[in-house]
Write an enzyme that holds these catalytic residues in place. Structure first.
Site, short mmCIF file in Angstrom:
data_model
loop_
_atom_site.label_atom_id
_atom_site.label_comp_id
_atom_site.label_asym_id
_atom_site.label_seq_id
_atom_site.Cartn_x
_atom_site.Cartn_y
_atom_site.Cartn_z
N ARG A 1 -32.31 6.72 -5.25
CA ARG A 1 -32.40 7.84 -6.16
C ARG A 1 -31.78 9.02 -5.60
O ARG A 1 -31.41 9.18 -4.58
CB ARG A 1 -34.01 8.11 -6.24
N LYS B 1 -40.55 7.52 -3.06
CA LYS B 1 -41.48 7.79 -3.64
C LYS B 1 -43.01 7.78 -2.95
O LYS B 1 -42.97 6.66 -2.25
CB LYS B 1 -41.79 7.22 -5.06
N HIS C 1 -28.82 8.04 -11.44
CA HIS C 1 -29.82 7.14 -11.60
C HIS C 1 -29.14 5.86 -12.15
O HIS C 1 -29.56 4.75 -11.92
CB HIS C 1 -30.86 7.28 -12.42
N ARG D 1 -27.82 3.73 -9.51
CA ARG D 1 -28.83 2.98 -9.00
C ARG D 1 -29.10 1.89 -9.95
O ARG D 1 -29.13 0.75 -9.41
CB ARG D 1 -30.09 3.84 -8.93
N HIS E 1 -39.03 -0.82 -5.12
CA HIS E 1 -40.12 -1.26 -6.28
C HIS E 1 -41.25 -1.79 -5.71
O HIS E 1 -41.33 -2.84 -4.96
CB HIS E 1 -39.44 -2.12 -7.32
N TYR F 1 -33.70 -5.59 -14.74
CA TYR F 1 -32.18 -5.56 -14.51
C TYR F 1 -31.76 -7.05 -14.69
O TYR F 1 -30.68 -7.24 -15.15
CB TYR F 1 -32.04 -5.44 -12.97
#
Length: 310
Positions: A162, A184, A255, A258, A281, A290
């Protein structure tokens, strides 16, 4: 004062809702009144039952309203009715029985490998053009910006970062071909740096050293012209310039790099669990989007190429 006006005041004064949120709630509730009741002046919410709620949902579907919008409208009405229950105006929430509408999750946009090559080439071209027209502060300043931004793009695409993660990398976070990433919730993970990214970082560091810039292990790796860490907003602004210079879609964002990282890995045969770990994730379902991108691309190729596809 009507029940709706009381609710709007509650949102403004007690919930401190933004004007945008208040306006959206008001519009959604007034639309329900127009479609299902006697009109916008309707105020007897005790008359609204589950059948009214289902009829409204059916009308929205007949109008081909998007699932995401339906979800928002039902949420607005549920919230109003929860307020009316607390105030003692109604006994139950008629919208509680309306099934949750699962909104379609849009597939992420992905850049092709050719577009990524064009973007990286555009960084050098953009700053060369800035030097020629005298728009850069100095040749060294242009060279610094070019080497830094090239390295940042390479790192984002190489490790699937990110933009907030790449600007947070310190000099001490890189060890050989591995980079420590703070994601995150301050969760840490390890990313892998490919040869192109490592070469770009090395060129950037060499130039910094030649300008008398030294890096402490805890110092941001990617700096601005004041010697401070570059911000995500500054990098995004620069990226927009490179996209325009390259003639690429200006809505491509960091993004998208990414997204491209994940999609290109899966297209090449990488397993989903590994890609999940590289992206950071928490849930595998987040990564699975994806795989749908790859399937949609295969369908497109099939429809365009197969003689009996149409």
């Amino acid at each position: 004062m009507t029940r709706l006006e009381q609710y709007i005041r509650y949102l403004e004064n007690e919930r401190n809702a933004s004007p945008h949120t208040v306006g959206a709630y008001r519009r959604d509730i007034l639309e329900f009144c127009r479609l299902v009741t006697s009109g916008e002046e309707f105020d007897d919410w005790s008359q609204i039952d589950a059948d009214c709620a289902r009829r409204y949902l059916m009308l929205l579907h007949e109008r081909q309203t998007s699932k995401r919008t339906i979800q928002r409208k039902i949420s607005s009405l549920k919230s109003l009715c929860r307020y009316l229950i607390r105030q003692g105006h109604i006994r139950s929430n008629p919208f509680a029985e309306v099934g949750r509408v699962k909104a379609d999750k849009p597939l992420p946009k992905v850049m092709s490998t050719r577009q990524i090559d064009e973007l990286i080439s555009a960084v050098a071209g953009y700053w060369e053009n800035m030097k020629e027209c005298g728009a850069s502060r100095s040749d060294d300043s242009a060279e610094f910006s070019m080497l830094r931004d090239t390295a940042m793009i390479e790192v984002i695409y190489s490790s699937g970062l990110r933009v907030s993660e790449v600007v947070g990398i310190t000099s001490g976070d890189i060890s050989h071909d591995v980079v420590k990433i703070r994601g995150k919730g301050k969760k840490e993970r390890l990313g892998v740096l490919g040869k192109q990214a490592l070469d770009a970082i090395a060129r950037y560091r060499r130039f910094c050293r030649s300008c008398g810039i030294s890096f402490r292990p805890d110092q941001p790796l990617f700096l601005n012209r004041f010697g401070e860490g570059i911000t995500a907003r500054s990098f995004q602004r620069n990226l927009k310039n490179y996209l325009i210079f390259a003639g690429l879609p200006p809505d491509f964002t960091p993004h998208k790099l990414r997204h491209s990282f994940a999609t290109h890995l899966l297209d090449a045969g990488a397993d989903l669990r590994s890609v999940q770990e590289l992206l950071g994730h928490e849930n595998l379902s987040t990564t699975q989007i994806y795989t749908h991108v790859g399937v949609e691309r295969l369908k497109k190729v099939y429809r365009e190429a197969h003689p009996r596809a149409k």
